[in-house]
Design an enzyme around this catalytic site. Structure first.
Site, PDB file in Angstrom:
ATOM      1  N   ASP A   1       6.840   1.000   1.957  1.00 45.24           N
ATOM      2  CA  ASP A   1       6.530   0.011   0.912  1.00 45.24           C
ATOM      3  C   ASP A   1       7.400   0.299  -0.313  1.00 45.24           C
ATOM      4  OD1 ASP A   1       3.544  -1.198   1.694  1.00 45.24           O
ATOM      5  OD2 ASP A   1       3.850   0.858   2.336  1.00 45.24           O
TER       6      ASP A   1
ATOM      7  N   PHE B   1      -0.660  -1.280  12.617  1.00 41.48           N
ATOM      8  CA  PHE B   1      -1.561  -0.748  11.591  1.00 41.48           C
ATOM      9  C   PHE B   1      -2.036  -1.789  10.565  1.00 41.48           C
ATOM     10  CE2 PHE B   1      -2.198   1.326   7.420  1.00 41.48           C
ATOM     11  CZ  PHE B   1      -3.228   2.190   7.736  1.00 41.48           C
ATOM     12  N   ASN B   2      -1.117  -2.512   9.930  1.00 38.57           N
ATOM     13  CA  ASN B   2      -1.520  -3.418   8.837  1.00 38.57           C
ATOM     14  C   ASN B   2      -2.510  -4.481   9.297  1.00 38.57           C
ATOM     15  OD1 ASN B   2       0.051  -2.107   6.956  1.00 38.57           O
ATOM     16  ND2 ASN B   2       1.794  -3.512   7.155  1.00 38.57           N
TER      17      ASN B   2
ATOM     18  N   ASN C   1      -2.434   2.516   3.690  1.00 38.86           N
ATOM     19  CA  ASN C   1      -1.925   3.863   3.957  1.00 38.86           C
ATOM     20  C   ASN C   1      -2.803   4.926   3.300  1.00 38.86           C
ATOM     21  OD1 ASN C   1       0.316   3.128   5.527  1.00 38.86           O
ATOM     22  ND2 ASN C   1       1.497   2.626   3.689  1.00 38.86           N
TER      23      ASN C   1
ATOM     24  N   THR D   1       3.292  -6.103   2.354  1.00 36.85           N
ATOM     25  CA  THR D   1       3.727  -4.974   3.180  1.00 36.85           C
ATOM     26  C   THR D   1       2.573  -4.025   3.503  1.00 36.85           C
ATOM     27  OG1 THR D   1       4.434  -3.783   1.189  1.00 36.85           O
ATOM     28  CG2 THR D   1       6.117  -5.054   2.355  1.00 36.85           C
TER      29      THR D   1
ATOM     30  N   ASP E   1       0.840  -1.206   0.000  1.00 41.21           N
ATOM     31  CA  ASP E   1       0.000   0.000   0.000  1.00 41.21           C
ATOM     32  C   ASP E   1       0.871   1.250   0.000  1.00 41.21           C
ATOM     33  OD1 ASP E   1       0.999  -0.505   2.552  1.00 41.21           O
ATOM     34  OD2 ASP E   1      -0.770   0.302   3.588  1.00 41.21           O
TER      35      ASP E   1
ATOM     36  N   HIS F   1       9.906  -0.298   8.290  1.00 40.17           N
ATOM     37  CA  HIS F   1       9.057  -1.459   8.559  1.00 40.17           C
ATOM     38  C   HIS F   1       9.074  -2.443   7.386  1.00 40.17           C
ATOM     39  CE1 HIS F   1       7.304   0.721  11.931  1.00 40.17           C
ATOM     40  NE2 HIS F   1       7.009   1.738  11.149  1.00 40.17           N
ATOM     41  N   ASP F   2       8.576  -1.973   6.247  1.00 38.55           N
ATOM     42  CA  ASP F   2       8.323  -2.878   5.126  1.00 38.55           C
ATOM     43  C   ASP F   2       9.588  -3.502   4.516  1.00 38.55           C
ATOM     44  OD1 ASP F   2       5.653  -2.446   5.522  1.00 38.55           O
ATOM     45  OD2 ASP F   2       5.491  -0.874   4.012  1.00 38.55           O
TER      46      ASP F   2
HETATM   47  C1  BDR Z   1       3.036  -0.353   8.542  1.00 35.62           C
HETATM   48  O1  BDR Z   1       1.985   0.607   8.402  1.00 35.62           O
HETATM   49  C2  BDR Z   1       2.206   1.413   7.277  1.00 35.62           C
HETATM   50  O2  BDR Z   1       1.980   2.749   7.564  1.00 35.62           O
HETATM   51  C3  BDR Z   1       3.602   1.151   6.811  1.00 35.62           C
HETATM   52  O3  BDR Z   1       3.685   1.228   5.398  1.00 35.62           O
HETATM   53  C4  BDR Z   1       3.894  -0.238   7.307  1.00 35.62           C
HETATM   54  O4  BDR Z   1       3.500  -1.216   6.367  1.00 35.62           O
HETATM   55  C5  BDR Z   1       3.747  -0.095   9.857  1.00 35.62           C
HETATM   56  O5  BDR Z   1       2.877  -0.241  10.923  1.00 35.62           O
HETATM   57 CA    CA Z   2       2.956  -0.650   4.103  1.00 35.54          CA
END
Ligand code: BDR
Ligand code: CA
Length: 316
Positions: free
Chosen positions: A19, A168-169, A43, A127, A14, A241-242
Site C-alpha cells: 500500500d 486477502f482483501n 493488514n 488497496t 491498509d 500487489h497494490d
Molecule cells: C493484498 O493483501 C495485503 O496484504 C496487501 O497489502 C495487498 O493489498 C494482497 O493479497
Molecule cells: Ca493492501
C-alpha cells in the site's frame, strides 16, 4: 502536467508495505490530484493502519487530508496479516512520526465532502478490504454517480492467496466486496492473477537503493522486508500487489485486461471471499469488472522507479 489534467483520486488502504509503495507511486508520478487518504483495517488493526497512513504521508510529503476509516468489516470479525507486514503493519525501517493529525470527521464523511466539492468525477483507489467503499455507498447513495470508477487490488480470477479460493482483501470483508461489485460503478480489478507477476526483484532493489533519496532509502528496505516473507513461499521478488491498482490508471497499455462478470462468495466452507469469475460467460451476464491478467513487468518496474526518483528532485 497541469492541475486540471490530473486524475482526481481518493487513496484508501491498509498500509502495509505494498500500500505504502502504491502511495509513493501515486504521489511521485505527478499524474493525480490526491483529494484524500483514508485508512481501513486489514493488514493490521484500524489504529495501526491509520498511524501508518499518517507516517507514510509524512514521509512522502503528501499533504492531502487523512481520515480514519471504518472500525470493523461490515459483517464479520476483523482479520489481520502480521506474518506478512509485521506487528506494526509496516515493519522494517524507522519512519518519521506523523507531522499532522487525522481529520475529526470519519473517512466516509471525508469522502462525501471531497466528492461533493470536486468538479469532476472522482476515482477511488482501494488497496485494502473494501469496507470503506461499501460503507460510503450505503451511507451516500446520492453520490454514487460522482464516482468515475473504482480501481482496486483484490481477488483473483483463477485462484486465491489467503485460501485456495480467496485473496486477502476480499476475504477480510466479502460482504463489502459484494456491495461494491454489484454497485454498477466501473471496476478495475487488479487481482493476484496479475499482481503476483508484478515482481520487484533483488536486482531492482539495488536500482532503487542507488537513487539515494529520502524516499528511495525507505522503499528499498520495505521491499527487502516484504520479500523476506515471500521468498519463503518461492517468489523471486516482492509482489507489488497494490501498486498495480495505481499503475493501471496511468499506464493501462502495459497490462492485459479482460472484462468479466464477477460475483463474490460471502460464505461457504471452502470459497468464502472468492471472486467467482465467469471466465467463459456461461451466466450470460454483462461484465461488471475489467480484470488485469498480465503485465509487462520490466515496464512496470521502470515506471515505479521513475516515480521514486522524483523524490530526489524538486520539492513535491
Ligand atoms: C493484498 O493483501 C495485503 O496484504 C496487501 O497489502 C495487498 O493489498 C494482497 O493479497
Ligand atoms: Ca493492501
Amino acid at each position: 502536467m497541469t492541475e486540471t489534467k490530473r486524475i482526481p483520486i481518493i487513496l484508501d488502504g491498509d498500509p502495509g508495505h505494498d500500500d505504502a509503495i502504491s502511495w509513493v507511486l501515486a504521489h511521485g508520478c505527478g499524474q493525480f490530484d490526491i483529494l484524500a487518504v483514508t485508512s481501513v483495517g486489514g493488514n493490521q488493526t484500524i489504529e495501526k493502519t491509520t498511524y501508518n497512513t499518517l507516517r507514510v504521508c509524512t514521509l512522502i510529503g503528501l499533504n492531502a487530508p487523512v481520515a480514519r476509516g471504518c472500525y470493523h468489516p461490515l459483517n464479520t470479525e476483523q482479520m489481520n496479516a502480521p506474518t506478512v507486514h509485521g506487528e506494526s503493519g509496516l515493519d522494517g525501517p524507522a519512519l518519521p512520526e506523523p507531522a499532522f493529525a487525522v481529520q475529526e470527521i470519519s473517512g466516509i464523511e471525508l469522502w462525501a465532502r471531497v466528492i461533493r466539492n470536486c468538479d469532476r468525477k472522482v476515482t477511488i483507489v482501494s488497496t485494502g478490504p473494501l469496507t470503506n467503499t461499501a460503507a460510503f455507498l450505503l451511507a451516500h447513495p446520492e453520490l454514487k454517480d460522482r464516482i468515475e470508477r473504482i480501481s482496486l487490488m483484490g481477488g483473483g480470477c483463477l485462484f486465491g492467496n489467503w485460501t485456495p479460493a480467496a485473496e486477502f482483501n476480499i476475504l477480510v470483508d466479502p460482504e463489502a466486496a459484494k456491495i461494491v461489485f454489484e454497485s454498477g460503478i466501473p471496476i478495475l480489478m487488479a487481482g493476484i492473477d496479475v499482481t503476483e507477476k508484478a515482481l520487484v526483484t533483488p536486482a531492482d532493489f539495488e536500482r532503487i537503493r542507488a537513487l539515494n533519496n529520502p524516499v528511495s532509502d525507505i522503499v528499498w528496505q520495505w521491499l527487502e522486508f516484504f520479500y523476506r516473507f515471500h521468498k519463503t513461499m518461492g517468489y523471486e521478488g516482492a509482489p507489488m500487489h497494490d501498486p498495480c491498482a495505481v499503475m493501471v490508471l496511468i499506464h493501462p497499455e502495459i497490462f492485459t485486461i479482460r472484462d468479466f462478470y464477477v460475483q463474490i462468495e460471502t460464505c461457504g466452507d471452502y470459497c468464502k471471499g472468492a471472486t467467482i469469475t465467469d471466465w467463459h460467460g456461461t451466466l450470460g451476464k454483462t461484465p461488471n469488472a475489467s480484470c488485469l491478467l498480465d503485465l509487462d513487468r520490466e515496464a512496470f518496474v521502470n515506471y515505479l522507479i521513475d516515480s521514486i526518483r522524483t523524490y530526489g528532485e524538486v520539492e513535491k
